[in-house]
Design a protein around this motif. Structure first.
Motif, PDB file in Angstrom:
ATOM      1  N   PRO A 128       0.801  -1.231   0.000  1.00  0.00           N
ATOM      2  CA  PRO A 128       0.000   0.000   0.000  1.00  0.00           C
ATOM      3  C   PRO A 128       0.830   1.274   0.000  1.00  0.00           C
ATOM      4  O   PRO A 128       0.433   2.269  -0.606  1.00  0.00           O
ATOM      5  N   ASP A 129       1.981   1.265   0.687  1.00  0.00           N
ATOM      6  CA  ASP A 129       2.790   2.487   0.726  1.00  0.00           C
ATOM      7  C   ASP A 129       3.326   2.843  -0.663  1.00  0.00           C
ATOM      8  O   ASP A 129       3.300   4.009  -1.067  1.00  0.00           O
ATOM      9  N   GLN A 130       3.818   1.827  -1.389  1.00  0.00           N
ATOM     10  CA  GLN A 130       4.333   2.091  -2.734  1.00  0.00           C
ATOM     11  C   GLN A 130       3.199   2.468  -3.693  1.00  0.00           C
ATOM     12  O   GLN A 130       3.365   3.323  -4.565  1.00  0.00           O
ATOM     13  N   ALA A 131       2.035   1.832  -3.511  1.00  0.00           N
ATOM     14  CA  ALA A 131       0.884   2.182  -4.335  1.00  0.00           C
ATOM     15  C   ALA A 131       0.512   3.654  -4.137  1.00  0.00           C
ATOM     16  O   ALA A 131       0.166   4.365  -5.084  1.00  0.00           O
ATOM     17  N   ARG A 132       0.627   4.101  -2.878  1.00  0.00           N
ATOM     18  CA  ARG A 132       0.292   5.486  -2.583  1.00  0.00           C
ATOM     19  C   ARG A 132       1.293   6.453  -3.210  1.00  0.00           C
ATOM     20  O   ARG A 132       0.920   7.553  -3.666  1.00  0.00           O
ATOM     21  N   VAL A 133       2.566   6.061  -3.254  1.00  0.00           N
ATOM     22  CA  VAL A 133       3.585   6.893  -3.901  1.00  0.00           C
ATOM     23  C   VAL A 133       3.205   7.142  -5.359  1.00  0.00           C
ATOM     24  O   VAL A 133       3.258   8.275  -5.853  1.00  0.00           O
ATOM     25  N   TRP A 134       2.816   6.069  -6.054  1.00  0.00           N
ATOM     26  CA  TRP A 134       2.464   6.205  -7.466  1.00  0.00           C
ATOM     27  C   TRP A 134       1.127   6.923  -7.641  1.00  0.00           C
ATOM     28  O   TRP A 134       0.922   7.626  -8.638  1.00  0.00           O
ATOM     29  N   LEU A 135       0.232   6.780  -6.679  1.00  0.00           N
ATOM     30  CA  LEU A 135      -1.030   7.516  -6.736  1.00  0.00           C
ATOM     31  C   LEU A 135      -0.770   9.016  -6.646  1.00  0.00           C
ATOM     32  O   LEU A 135      -1.360   9.812  -7.401  1.00  0.00           O
ATOM     33  N   ASN A 136       0.126   9.413  -5.748  1.00  0.00           N
ATOM     34  CA  ASN A 136       0.459  10.835  -5.637  1.00  0.00           C
ATOM     35  C   ASN A 136       1.109  11.343  -6.927  1.00  0.00           C
ATOM     36  O   ASN A 136       0.875  12.480  -7.347  1.00  0.00           O
ATOM     37  N   ALA A 137       1.918  10.487  -7.539  1.00  0.00           N
ATOM     38  CA  ALA A 137       2.556  10.876  -8.803  1.00  0.00           C
ATOM     39  C   ALA A 137       1.509  11.066  -9.898  1.00  0.00           C
ATOM     40  O   ALA A 137       1.608  11.987 -10.725  1.00  0.00           O
ATOM     41  N   LEU A 138       0.492  10.194  -9.919  1.00  0.00           N
ATOM     42  CA  LEU A 138      -0.590  10.340 -10.895  1.00  0.00           C
ATOM     43  C   LEU A 138      -1.339  11.645 -10.670  1.00  0.00           C
ATOM     44  O   LEU A 138      -1.607  12.396 -11.615  1.00  0.00           O
ATOM     45  N   LEU A 139      -1.679  11.938  -9.409  1.00  0.00           N
ATOM     46  CA  LEU A 139      -2.448  13.143  -9.112  1.00  0.00           C
ATOM     47  C   LEU A 139      -1.640  14.409  -9.385  1.00  0.00           C
ATOM     48  O   LEU A 139      -2.218  15.468  -9.647  1.00  0.00           O
ATOM     49  N   ALA A 140      -0.313  14.286  -9.376  1.00  0.00           N
ATOM     50  CA  ALA A 140       0.525  15.452  -9.674  1.00  0.00           C
ATOM     51  C   ALA A 140       0.392  15.876 -11.134  1.00  0.00           C
ATOM     52  O   ALA A 140       0.461  17.065 -11.453  1.00  0.00           O
ATOM     53  N   ILE A 141       0.176  14.896 -12.029  1.00  0.00           N
ATOM     54  CA  ILE A 141       0.027  15.243 -13.446  1.00  0.00           C
ATOM     55  C   ILE A 141      -1.436  15.256 -13.879  1.00  0.00           C
ATOM     56  O   ILE A 141      -1.773  15.858 -14.905  1.00  0.00           O
ATOM     57  N   SER A 142      -2.304  14.571 -13.120  1.00  0.00           N
ATOM     58  CA  SER A 142      -3.744  14.539 -13.437  1.00  0.00           C
ATOM     59  C   SER A 142      -4.543  14.711 -12.148  1.00  0.00           C
ATOM     60  O   SER A 142      -5.085  13.742 -11.601  1.00  0.00           O
ATOM     61  N   PRO A 143      -4.599  15.922 -11.635  1.00  0.00           N
ATOM     62  CA  PRO A 143      -5.270  16.139 -10.337  1.00  0.00           C
ATOM     63  C   PRO A 143      -6.757  15.791 -10.335  1.00  0.00           C
ATOM     64  O   PRO A 143      -7.335  15.574  -9.265  1.00  0.00           O
ATOM     65  N   ASP A 144      -7.381  15.740 -11.496  1.00  0.00           N
ATOM     66  CA  ASP A 144      -8.814  15.429 -11.563  1.00  0.00           C
ATOM     67  C   ASP A 144      -9.082  13.933 -11.722  1.00  0.00           C
ATOM     68  O   ASP A 144     -10.235  13.536 -11.945  1.00  0.00           O
ATOM     69  N   ALA A 145      -8.063  13.100 -11.644  1.00  0.00           N
ATOM     70  CA  ALA A 145      -8.248  11.656 -11.840  1.00  0.00           C
ATOM     71  C   ALA A 145      -9.180  11.086 -10.779  1.00  0.00           C
ATOM     72  O   ALA A 145      -9.007  11.332  -9.577  1.00  0.00           O
ATOM     73  N   ARG A 146     -10.167  10.321 -11.228  1.00  0.00           N
ATOM     74  CA  ARG A 146     -11.106   9.640 -10.338  1.00  0.00           C
ATOM     75  C   ARG A 146     -11.415   8.273 -10.938  1.00  0.00           C
ATOM     76  O   ARG A 146     -11.444   8.111 -12.173  1.00  0.00           O
ATOM     77  N   VAL A 147     -11.701   7.292 -10.089  1.00  0.00           N
ATOM     78  CA  VAL A 147     -11.943   5.932 -10.582  1.00  0.00           C
ATOM     79  C   VAL A 147     -13.094   5.906 -11.575  1.00  0.00           C
ATOM     80  O   VAL A 147     -12.986   5.330 -12.662  1.00  0.00           O
ATOM     81  N   SER A 148     -14.211   6.526 -11.230  1.00  0.00           N
ATOM     82  CA  SER A 148     -15.394   6.463 -12.095  1.00  0.00           C
ATOM     83  C   SER A 148     -15.127   7.097 -13.459  1.00  0.00           C
ATOM     84  O   SER A 148     -15.596   6.602 -14.486  1.00  0.00           O
ATOM     85  N   ARG A 149     -14.357   8.192 -13.472  1.00  0.00           N
ATOM     86  CA  ARG A 149     -14.069   8.864 -14.740  1.00  0.00           C
ATOM     87  C   ARG A 149     -13.139   8.024 -15.610  1.00  0.00           C
ATOM     88  O   ARG A 149     -13.305   7.967 -16.837  1.00  0.00           O
ATOM     89  N   ILE A 150     -12.150   7.404 -14.978  1.00  0.00           N
ATOM     90  CA  ILE A 150     -11.221   6.559 -15.741  1.00  0.00           C
ATOM     91  C   ILE A 150     -11.964   5.359 -16.329  1.00  0.00           C
ATOM     92  O   ILE A 150     -11.793   5.024 -17.504  1.00  0.00           O
ATOM     93  N   VAL A 151     -12.807   4.725 -15.528  1.00  0.00           N
ATOM     94  CA  VAL A 151     -13.555   3.551 -15.988  1.00  0.00           C
ATOM     95  C   VAL A 151     -14.504   3.937 -17.120  1.00  0.00           C
ATOM     96  O   VAL A 151     -14.645   3.201 -18.112  1.00  0.00           O
ATOM     97  N   ALA A 152     -15.163   5.091 -16.999  1.00  0.00           N
ATOM     98  CA  ALA A 152     -16.153   5.515 -17.998  1.00  0.00           C
ATOM     99  C   ALA A 152     -15.521   5.737 -19.365  1.00  0.00           C
ATOM    100  O   ALA A 152     -16.211   5.639 -20.389  1.00  0.00           O
ATOM    101  N   ARG A 153     -14.226   6.000 -19.404  1.00  0.00           N
ATOM    102  CA  ARG A 153     -13.576   6.287 -20.675  1.00  0.00           C
ATOM    103  C   ARG A 153     -12.955   5.054 -21.324  1.00  0.00           C
ATOM    104  O   ARG A 153     -12.281   5.162 -22.356  1.00  0.00           O
TER     105      ARG A 153
END
Length: 505
Positions: free
Chosen positions: A456-481
């Protein structure tokens, strides 16, 4: 399977010819005739071969062929230059015009001459082998529509002549030369190949191949495949550097396409917006340019999939319109077809039509890394996973460090997640990150793989990296596309994102 011919879409199964959404039913003879001409890809087809295709195992008068040609010409109307699509080749037969580029458009494509490879062993068998390799390479490179290849007969006029590369390039009006040598010894073959700048004489790319003479045909295929796949990107990289040095008033549509593709490749939202400005300006000048339409489609499709801010009031309608116009004006260009097919699948959810066009694009040019990338990703979503992995494995074998390989690596990670191989998924995603650290989908795989591996700690590191380039990222939006043909293909990724703590909405 459908075929693009300028503004037309030809369906040989249904025997229909469609233009601007209106389909015309063709008779069996007319459909068979058009299929035979299309299959030649612009080369002349003899009357005897056409009659064998249209009236197999039947003896008919040549006048029947003349009648069918006249009917097909009438259906197609005038070609891109105002003349007939079907050209009579005196004392031979007929050929079908393949390009829809207006005659007045500037010819800015780089020209490549593949010179005869030098046989260093001095044996006739080696000489024949070398000539066979060169002929195959010329054929394979001719499939790239952003590259003009000098004919074999012109290039082979320089066989055995020891001339400076710049002299040969000037004589053949070639921007680049591909030259090489073949050495045979003790049952082994060694082939060298190098790409030379025709203006400076400098080497841009080189490779060496060693193989067993007992497996000569497999060896020959491997050389052809590798050279055809890697030479085109090397040329386009050099052309992009030259384009960036040009003054704006000297930039052609070809330059615009190169620059726009480089901007889209960065996977950066601002670069994507800059690419759209370049492409929309070019489209005003050339509204039926298939390459520009396909790049517009690709740029808008990226914005949609990544969840970036819309470029206009209705991006989806625009990109689907661009995609359909691009296919109509593809003129058999596989890269144009592939980009537009992805939009039909990814955004338009037209899975059957999109996959049909994409499969045809791969058949036209199986050596194009971008065509294979698009085919692999869409097959992952809409086809067999093993087939998707075949596309990805081919790319990673031939172009493991090319920018486009991020799609193969991230796609391979996705397949591994679907199959429950989380450690393998993490390995592929990590390699993709090394090629491009702005690709959202790579972060999805890194997050999900670590989450499923109980990290979980490493997953969180990469999650923060994702939000740094895509702050609007959300599970429902990613799945819908994501394409919904096989919605379970994204389940493991979505669950991993949720486990890591990405907000649902």
């Amino acid at each position: 399977m459908t075929f693009a011919l300028g503004p037309f879409i030809f369906d040989p199964v249904r025997r229909t010819l469609t233009r601007d959404g209106t389909a015309t039913d063709l008779g069996q003879r007319t459909a068979d005739l058009l299929a035979a001409l299309l299959d030649a890809r612009g080369a002349p087809v003899s009357k005897a071969d056409l009659m064998d295709s249209v009236w197999p195992d039947t003896t008919v008068e040549e006048g029947n062929l003349t009648v069918q040609i006249a009917q097909l010409r009438k259906l197609l109307g005038p070609g891109p230059d105002g003349h007939d699509w079907i050209v009579t080749v005196p004392r031979v037969g007929y050929r079908l015009i393949q390009s829809t580029t207006p005659a007045s458009a500037p010819a800015a494509l780089p020209t490549l001459a593949v010179l005869p490879f030098q046989a260093l062993s001095g044996e006739a068998e080696t000489d024949y082998f070398a000539d066979g390799i060169v002929a195959d390479i010329i054929t394979a490179l001719s499939r790239f529509r952003l590259l003009s290849v000098v004919s074999r007969s012109s290039a082979f006029a320089y066989k055995g002549r020891n001339l400076d590369a710049r002299e040969v390039a000037q004589a053949l009006s070639a921007t680049y030369l591909l030259e090489g040598s073949v050495r045979r010894a003790a049952g082994r073959l060694r082939i060298t190949a190098q790409l030379v700048d025709g203006q400076t004489g400098g080497t841009l790319w080189s490779n060496r191949f060693d193989g067993d003479l007992a497996e000569v045909f497999e060896f020959q295929d491997r050389i052809t495949e590798t050279v055809a796949t890697l030479v085109a990107p090397a040329i386009q990289a050099k052309e992009l550097l030259q384009s960036r040095r040009k003054r704006p008033e000297h930039v052609t549509t070809y330059d615009t396409a190169l620059r726009a593709r480089a901007l889209i490749d960065t996977e950066d939202e601002a670069d994507n917006a800059a690419a759209l400005i370049l492409l929309q300006d070019a489209l005003v000048r050339e509204p039926d340019n298939g390459s520009i339409l396909s790049l517009l489609t690709w740029a808008l499709e990226h914005r949609n999939v990544m969840g970036w801010h819309p470029a206009g009031p209705d991006d989806v309608t625009c990109l689907i319109d661009y995609a359909r116009r691009g296919i109509r004006n593809a003129a058999g260009d596989p890269l144009v077809m592939a980009r537009c097919a992805v939009a039909l699948i990814q955004v338009g959810k037209d899975y059957d039509a999109g996959m049909s066009v994409l499969e045809q694009a791969v058949q036209i040019n199986p050596h194009d890394l971008y065509v294979r990338a698009h085919a692999g990703v869409m097959t992952l979503h809409c086809g067999e996973l093993d087939r998707a992995m075949e596309h990805f494995a081919w790319m990673l074998r031939l172009g493991p460090t090319e920018p486009v390989s991020r799609f193969a690596l991230t796609g391979s990670a996705h397949v591994q997640l679907v199959q429950g191989n989380n450690a393998a998924a993490l390995d592929f995603a990590t390699r993709s990150l090394a090629i491009n650290d702005r690709f959202d989908a790579t972060y999805w795989m890194l997050i999900a793989a670590n989450a499923h591996l109980g990290r979980p700690d490493q997953a969180r590191v990469w999650l923060n990296a994702l939000l740094a380039i895509s702050p609007d990222a959300r599970v429902s939006r990613i799945v819908a596309r994501q394409p919904a043909r096989y919605s379970d293909r994204f389940t493991a990724v979505a669950e991993g994102l949720r486990l890591a703590g990405l907000a649902e909405d």
